[in-house]
Design an enzyme around this catalytic site. Structure first.
Site, PDB file in Angstrom:
ATOM      1  N   CYS A   1       0.824  -1.208   0.000  1.00  0.00           N
ATOM      2  CA  CYS A   1       0.000   0.000   0.000  1.00  0.00           C
ATOM      3  C   CYS A   1       0.861   1.263   0.000  1.00  0.00           C
ATOM      4  O   CYS A   1       1.374   1.681   1.049  1.00  0.00           O
ATOM      5  CB  CYS A   1      -0.929  -0.014   1.215  1.00  0.00           C
TER       6      CYS A   1
ATOM      7  N   CYS B   1      -0.505   4.142   2.145  1.00  0.00           N
ATOM      8  CA  CYS B   1      -0.292   3.983   3.596  1.00  0.00           C
ATOM      9  C   CYS B   1       1.174   4.204   3.969  1.00  0.00           C
ATOM     10  O   CYS B   1       1.465   4.831   4.982  1.00  0.00           O
ATOM     11  CB  CYS B   1      -0.667   2.574   4.059  1.00  0.00           C
ATOM     12  N   ASP B   2       2.091   3.664   3.184  1.00  0.00           N
ATOM     13  CA  ASP B   2       3.489   3.578   3.628  1.00  0.00           C
ATOM     14  C   ASP B   2       4.470   4.428   2.835  1.00  0.00           C
ATOM     15  O   ASP B   2       5.640   4.533   3.226  1.00  0.00           O
ATOM     16  CB  ASP B   2       3.955   2.113   3.552  1.00  0.00           C
TER      17      ASP B   2
END
Ligand code: NAP
Length: 306
Positions: free
Chosen positions: A132, A135-136
């Site tokens: 992701c 997200c990261d």
């Protein structure tokens, strides 16, 4: 046991649209998800192909859809579905949060990221290996990252990562991308994105604490080499999330649910919508389309029981 006219399992774009249509038709609807609503939209950066929005972040579109989904009093609840009993007119949904009775079910559980299945992937998951970018990605500001895959997800998220990382190396097993042409063009003209063709990642390397790179095999020359990188983003496709429905025998050999263009499975009153279906084009727009049809047809089905 709490009763609903309809239970929608999965609160991605298909499930949320199902809940909108069915609750607007005055059905009592429970929208169940094991986590936060939005599904894969939450892991998606800029969405440019959902009509009405020139470009919108996945989590923002999720919030908007959730507002629509619950506007007509559909209830939203957390719960991991364990199994479904089909007793004809009455169906029971068993969850880790209790059991619910319903007349109809729409399965909209979508799909999950496929793993690469190489040494180092599990060990360094969350320590450099990610599925992701939204997200990261921020952990890799000004660092070099690798993206594995050549589909829409790999290329779209490479473009997103190029805004953060110093360099994005896309490793693809062929010499042609599967991604849509428009994404390919954007990636090819992006100076920060480089491609390593005809290559498979054989291992993800690290120093025990975090990822340091990947070992790559060129499948044409049979030569191996190491690419140094701080992050490895894996986008090699999806698998259906249908394990808990296998006793219903409504899936194909790969686990995708078979439903017709009315979203009906072979079991009366059980519908499927969105990515979880056996289908060609998995897009947010096709999921919302499926959801509208499923919600409307669940309503029609319930009328026949009266
Ligand atoms: P996908 O279309 O299935 O692409 C998977 C990619 O990973 C392919 O390039 C495939 O290579 C490669 N791959 C598969 N297994 C591999 C392995 N074991 N080792 C190395 N490479 C491997 O998956 P996706 O990109 O996640 O997309 C899923 C669905 O969502 C698609 O229907 C896509 O159109 C849709 N989507 C759309 C958008 C958009 O419209 N903007 C964005 C994201 C996703 P090959 O090409 O050689 O098979």
């Amino acid at each position: 046991m709490k009763k609903y006219d309809l239970i929608v399992i999965g609160a991605g774009p298909a499930g949320m649209t199902s809940a909108l249509y069915a609750s607007r038709a005055d059905l009592s609807v429970l929208l169940l998800d094991r986590g936060v609503y939005g599904g894969q939209m939450n892991n998606t950066s800029a969405i440019e192909n959902y009509p009405g929005f020139e470009s919108i972040l996945g989590p923002d579109l999720s919030k908007k859809m959730y507002k629509s989904a619950t506007k007509f009093d559909a209830e939203y609840a957390y719960g991991t579905v364990q199994s479904v009993d089909n007793n004809g007119k009455i169906k029971i949904v068993h969850t880790d949060n209790g059991d619910f009775e319903t007349g109809a079910i729409i399965i909209a559980t979508g799909s999950k990221n496929k793993e690469l299945g190489v040494p180092g992937e599990k060990e360094y998951s969350g320590r450099g290996v990610s599925y992701c970018a939204v997200c990261d990605g921020a952990f890799f500001k000004n660092k070099r990252v690798v993206v594995v895959g050549g589909g829409d997800s790999a290329i779209q998220e490479s473009i997103y990562l190029s805004q953060l990382a110093s360099e994005v190396i896309v490793i693809h097993r062929r010499d042609q991308l599967r991604a849509q042409k428009i994404l390919q063009e954007q990636a090819f003209k992006n100076d920060k994105i480089k491609f390593v063709w005809n290559s498979n990642v054989k291992e993800i390397l690290g120093d025990q604490m975090k990822v340091t790179g990947v070992k790559v095999l060129n499948n044409k020359t049979n030569q191996e080499h190491v690419i140094d990188a701080s992050g490895v983003f894996i986008y090699v496709g999806n698998l259906p999330m249908t394990e808990q429905f296998k006793d219903l025998s409504i899936t194909d050999e790969k686990g995708w649910i078979k439903a017709n263009d009315q979203m009906e499975t072979k079991i009366p009153g059980i519908f499927a919508a969105g990515d979880v279906r056996e289908k060609q084009l998995r897009q947010i727009v096709t999921s919302t389309g499926d959801g509208g049809i499923a919600g409307q047809n669940a309503f029609s089905y319930l009328q026949t029981l009266k």
